[in-house]
Each structure stands twice: as C-alpha cells, then as structure tokens.
Design a protein around this motif. Sequence first.
Motif, PDB file in Angstrom:
ATOM      1  N   GLU A   8       0.855  -1.186   0.000  1.00  0.00           N
ATOM      2  CA  GLU A   8       0.000   0.000   0.000  1.00  0.00           C
ATOM      3  C   GLU A   8       0.893   1.240   0.000  1.00  0.00           C
ATOM      4  OE1 GLU A   8      -4.042   0.345   2.275  1.00  0.00           O
ATOM      5  OE2 GLU A   8      -2.493   1.144   3.597  1.00  0.00           O
ATOM      6  N   LEU A   9       0.501   2.231  -0.785  1.00  0.00           N
ATOM      7  CA  LEU A   9       1.262   3.482  -0.842  1.00  0.00           C
ATOM      8  C   LEU A   9       0.357   4.634  -0.457  1.00  0.00           C
ATOM      9  CD1 LEU A   9       3.791   5.131  -1.577  1.00  0.00           C
ATOM     10  CD2 LEU A   9       2.950   5.207  -3.935  1.00  0.00           C
ATOM     11  N   LEU A  10       0.726   5.343   0.610  1.00  0.00           N
ATOM     12  CA  LEU A  10       0.011   6.541   1.034  1.00  0.00           C
ATOM     13  C   LEU A  10       0.720   7.739   0.409  1.00  0.00           C
ATOM     14  CD1 LEU A  10      -0.702   4.320   3.171  1.00  0.00           C
ATOM     15  CD2 LEU A  10      -0.923   6.155   4.838  1.00  0.00           C
ATOM     16  N   GLY A  11      -0.020   8.509  -0.385  1.00  0.00           N
ATOM     17  CA  GLY A  11       0.612   9.604  -1.101  1.00  0.00           C
ATOM     18  C   GLY A  11      -0.333  10.745  -1.399  1.00  0.00           C
ATOM     19  N   VAL A  13      -1.291  13.306  -4.844  1.00  0.00           N
ATOM     20  CA  VAL A  13      -1.078  13.526  -6.271  1.00  0.00           C
ATOM     21  C   VAL A  13      -0.245  14.789  -6.478  1.00  0.00           C
ATOM     22  CG1 VAL A  13      -2.203  14.112  -8.453  1.00  0.00           C
ATOM     23  CG2 VAL A  13      -3.163  12.331  -6.995  1.00  0.00           C
ATOM     24  N   GLY A  14       0.796  14.676  -7.293  1.00  0.00           N
ATOM     25  CA  GLY A  14       1.657  15.811  -7.574  1.00  0.00           C
ATOM     26  C   GLY A  14       2.924  15.845  -6.750  1.00  0.00           C
ATOM     27  N   SER A  15       2.982  15.062  -5.657  1.00  0.00           N
ATOM     28  CA  SER A  15       4.177  15.048  -4.822  1.00  0.00           C
ATOM     29  C   SER A  15       5.319  14.345  -5.555  1.00  0.00           C
ATOM     30  CB  SER A  15       3.902  14.314  -3.503  1.00  0.00           C
ATOM     31  OG  SER A  15       5.124  13.991  -2.863  1.00  0.00           O
ATOM     32  N   PRO A  16       6.440  15.037  -5.779  1.00  0.00           N
ATOM     33  CA  PRO A  16       7.568  14.379  -6.446  1.00  0.00           C
ATOM     34  C   PRO A  16       8.136  13.219  -5.640  1.00  0.00           C
ATOM     35  CG  PRO A  16       8.205  16.540  -5.612  1.00  0.00           C
ATOM     36  CD  PRO A  16       6.721  16.442  -5.463  1.00  0.00           C
ATOM     37  N   PHE A  17       8.021  13.295  -4.316  1.00  0.00           N
ATOM     38  CA  PHE A  17       8.517  12.201  -3.475  1.00  0.00           C
ATOM     39  C   PHE A  17       7.670  10.944  -3.678  1.00  0.00           C
ATOM     40  CE2 PHE A  17       9.488  16.235  -1.379  1.00  0.00           C
ATOM     41  CZ  PHE A  17      10.863  16.138  -1.254  1.00  0.00           C
ATOM     42  N   VAL A  18       6.382  11.138  -3.833  1.00  0.00           N
ATOM     43  CA  VAL A  18       5.481  10.007  -4.097  1.00  0.00           C
ATOM     44  C   VAL A  18       5.706   9.475  -5.507  1.00  0.00           C
ATOM     45  CG1 VAL A  18       3.066   9.315  -4.297  1.00  0.00           C
ATOM     46  CG2 VAL A  18       3.773  10.853  -2.449  1.00  0.00           C
ATOM     47  N   ILE A  19       5.891  10.378  -6.466  1.00  0.00           N
ATOM     48  CA  ILE A  19       6.119   9.971  -7.854  1.00  0.00           C
ATOM     49  C   ILE A  19       7.355   9.076  -7.950  1.00  0.00           C
ATOM     50  CG2 ILE A  19       6.652  10.787 -10.185  1.00  0.00           C
ATOM     51  CD1 ILE A  19       5.114  13.384  -9.436  1.00  0.00           C
ATOM     52  N   LYS A  20       8.393   9.415  -7.184  1.00  0.00           N
ATOM     53  CA  LYS A  20       9.614   8.599  -7.197  1.00  0.00           C
ATOM     54  C   LYS A  20       9.296   7.150  -6.813  1.00  0.00           C
ATOM     55  CE  LYS A  20      12.381  11.068  -4.500  1.00  0.00           C
ATOM     56  NZ  LYS A  20      13.648  11.500  -3.851  1.00  0.00           N
ATOM     57  N   VAL A  21       8.511   6.998  -5.757  1.00  0.00           N
ATOM     58  CA  VAL A  21       8.167   5.655  -5.297  1.00  0.00           C
ATOM     59  C   VAL A  21       7.295   4.936  -6.326  1.00  0.00           C
ATOM     60  CG1 VAL A  21       7.008   4.334  -3.487  1.00  0.00           C
ATOM     61  CG2 VAL A  21       8.368   6.340  -2.880  1.00  0.00           C
ATOM     62  N   TYR A  34      -3.118   2.310  -3.893  1.00  0.00           N
ATOM     63  CA  TYR A  34      -2.771   3.703  -3.649  1.00  0.00           C
ATOM     64  C   TYR A  34      -3.840   4.358  -2.782  1.00  0.00           C
ATOM     65  CZ  TYR A  34      -1.829   8.648  -4.408  1.00  0.00           C
ATOM     66  OH  TYR A  34      -1.582   9.986  -4.224  1.00  0.00           O
ATOM     67  N   VAL A  35      -3.413   5.074  -1.740  1.00  0.00           N
ATOM     68  CA  VAL A  35      -4.327   5.770  -0.835  1.00  0.00           C
ATOM     69  C   VAL A  35      -3.972   7.260  -0.864  1.00  0.00           C
ATOM     70  CG1 VAL A  35      -5.179   6.005   1.523  1.00  0.00           C
ATOM     71  CG2 VAL A  35      -4.540   3.735   0.641  1.00  0.00           C
ATOM     72  N   GLU A  36      -4.888   8.090  -1.315  1.00  0.00           N
ATOM     73  CA  GLU A  36      -4.646   9.521  -1.415  1.00  0.00           C
ATOM     74  C   GLU A  36      -4.781  10.189  -0.051  1.00  0.00           C
ATOM     75  OE1 GLU A  36      -4.006  13.337  -3.233  1.00  0.00           O
ATOM     76  OE2 GLU A  36      -3.575  11.278  -3.835  1.00  0.00           O
ATOM     77  N   GLU A  37      -3.773  11.015   0.287  1.00  0.00           N
ATOM     78  CA  GLU A  37      -3.769  11.788   1.519  1.00  0.00           C
ATOM     79  C   GLU A  37      -3.931  13.272   1.181  1.00  0.00           C
ATOM     80  OE1 GLU A  37      -3.536  10.987   4.749  1.00  0.00           O
ATOM     81  OE2 GLU A  37      -3.376   8.819   4.490  1.00  0.00           O
ATOM     82  N   LYS A  38      -4.702  13.976   1.984  1.00  0.00           N
ATOM     83  CA  LYS A  38      -4.917  15.405   1.755  1.00  0.00           C
ATOM     84  C   LYS A  38      -3.958  16.200   2.627  1.00  0.00           C
ATOM     85  CE  LYS A  38      -8.477  19.006   1.711  1.00  0.00           C
ATOM     86  NZ  LYS A  38      -9.896  19.331   1.996  1.00  0.00           N
ATOM     87  N   LEU A  39      -3.121  17.021   1.990  1.00  0.00           N
ATOM     88  CA  LEU A  39      -2.178  17.839   2.745  1.00  0.00           C
ATOM     89  C   LEU A  39      -2.933  18.812   3.637  1.00  0.00           C
ATOM     90  CD1 LEU A  39       0.507  18.668   0.011  1.00  0.00           C
ATOM     91  CD2 LEU A  39       0.555  16.893   1.764  1.00  0.00           C
ATOM     92  N   GLY A  40      -2.469  18.930   4.859  1.00  0.00           N
ATOM     93  CA  GLY A  40      -3.143  19.787   5.823  1.00  0.00           C
ATOM     94  C   GLY A  40      -4.236  19.072   6.588  1.00  0.00           C
ATOM     95  N   ASN A  41      -4.615  17.892   6.122  1.00  0.00           N
ATOM     96  CA  ASN A  41      -5.647  17.104   6.802  1.00  0.00           C
ATOM     97  C   ASN A  41      -5.313  15.620   6.656  1.00  0.00           C
ATOM     98  OD1 ASN A  41      -8.001  16.498   8.205  1.00  0.00           O
ATOM     99  ND2 ASN A  41      -9.267  16.504   6.368  1.00  0.00           N
TER     100      ASN A  41
END
Length: 220
Positions: A8-11, A13-21, A34-41
Amino acid sequence: MAGIEEVELLGSVGSPFVIKVQIALKLKGIEYKYVEEKLGNLSETLLNHNPVYRMVPVLVHNGKPISESRVILEYIDETWKLNPILHSDPYKRALDRFWSKFIDDKCVVPAAKTIFIPDENEQEKAREELFDALQFLENELKDKFFGGEEIGFVDIAALFIPLFQEVAEKQLFTSDKFPKLHKWSQDFYNHPVVKEIMPSKEQQYAYFKARAASLAAASK
C-alpha cells in the motif's frame, strides 16, 4: 509473488517524493493499493505510520510502514530483486546513494525557490546555486540515463529537474548550457513508465501550493 503481498502506498497527487516511489514500483512490476492523503488534513493512518515526519510517502508492506522516499526506494530494490534500480557493485551503489543525496540537498531547494519565491533577488541567488549543482550532474552524466541505458536510482532521484522545468513558467535551464541534462530530461519524461505515472502540470503545481500552505499553517 508481489501480487499476493499486501503493498500500500500513502501519497498525494503531484508530490515528487510520491512519484519517485510510484516509478520504482512500476519499474519492478509491483502491484499496490494507492491511498490519497490530503495535505493539511492527513489521516490518522498516515500519522500513525509516520509520526516523526508526518508526511507522504509511506509504503506499507505486509503491515509494516516505511517512510522517506530514498529509504523506500532502497527497501523496494532490496525486497524485489527484478529490474534492479541500484547498481550491484558496492562502489557504484555508494555513488548512487551519494548523487541521490546530492540532488536532494543541492538541487531541490534552490529549484523550488526559483519558482515559488516572489523576491527576484532571492530567485537569482537560488538560480546560481542550482546552476552550480546542475553542472556537477552534467559532468556526471555519461550515458543515456544516470543508471546506464535504463532508468536507475539516481534518475528517479533527479526527476525534480524535469518536473520543476515543467511546472515553472520559465525554463530553469536550456540545452545550450546543459545539453546532456536537457537530453536526459526529455528521455526521462518520454520513458513509458514515467509518462504513465507523471501527473499533469496543473496537479503538480496544485501540490506545491498546498504543500506551501500546509507548511505555513504548521509554522504558526
């Protein structure tokens, strides 16, 4: 084997660190959720898995979380041997680690400043720092990719270079000044795995804006 394991990958969209993985997982042919995380929340799951840095990406393999993109890339390469991204030779593997750290330390921050800091003097200073770092990479690039004829560990780390070039309203560097890096960035972006994974320019820019807002809120 990979298909029956829990990956499972918590990431975000748009994060270059996530894109690398994501690129590493795709190159290895590893199936994952893939599990989308909301920045700030961020979710409680993310915070529990990464209580130290409290950010994406987090790779969860059979219930065990691994944080920090460079650490995750090495874990992926050591766990799934097919299509290695690190060199097998110990000295070359050490160089892979050195240059990937160099990119994170010397390229990422000044490149971000040239795009997202409004002060022109600070932008120019950051651009000079970036050009100095890019010259080292220009001299280091000997083949089609840093990994040779195929994408490797350093290429994945260096995705910031074409990514920031894509997001910026103006070119960060040209083919005249850095011909090998310019050609490399085109080959990298046109690689079928990278093309499939790379989000749109709008998604990348939205991530950086959200990241900046999240950092500003955390500092208050």
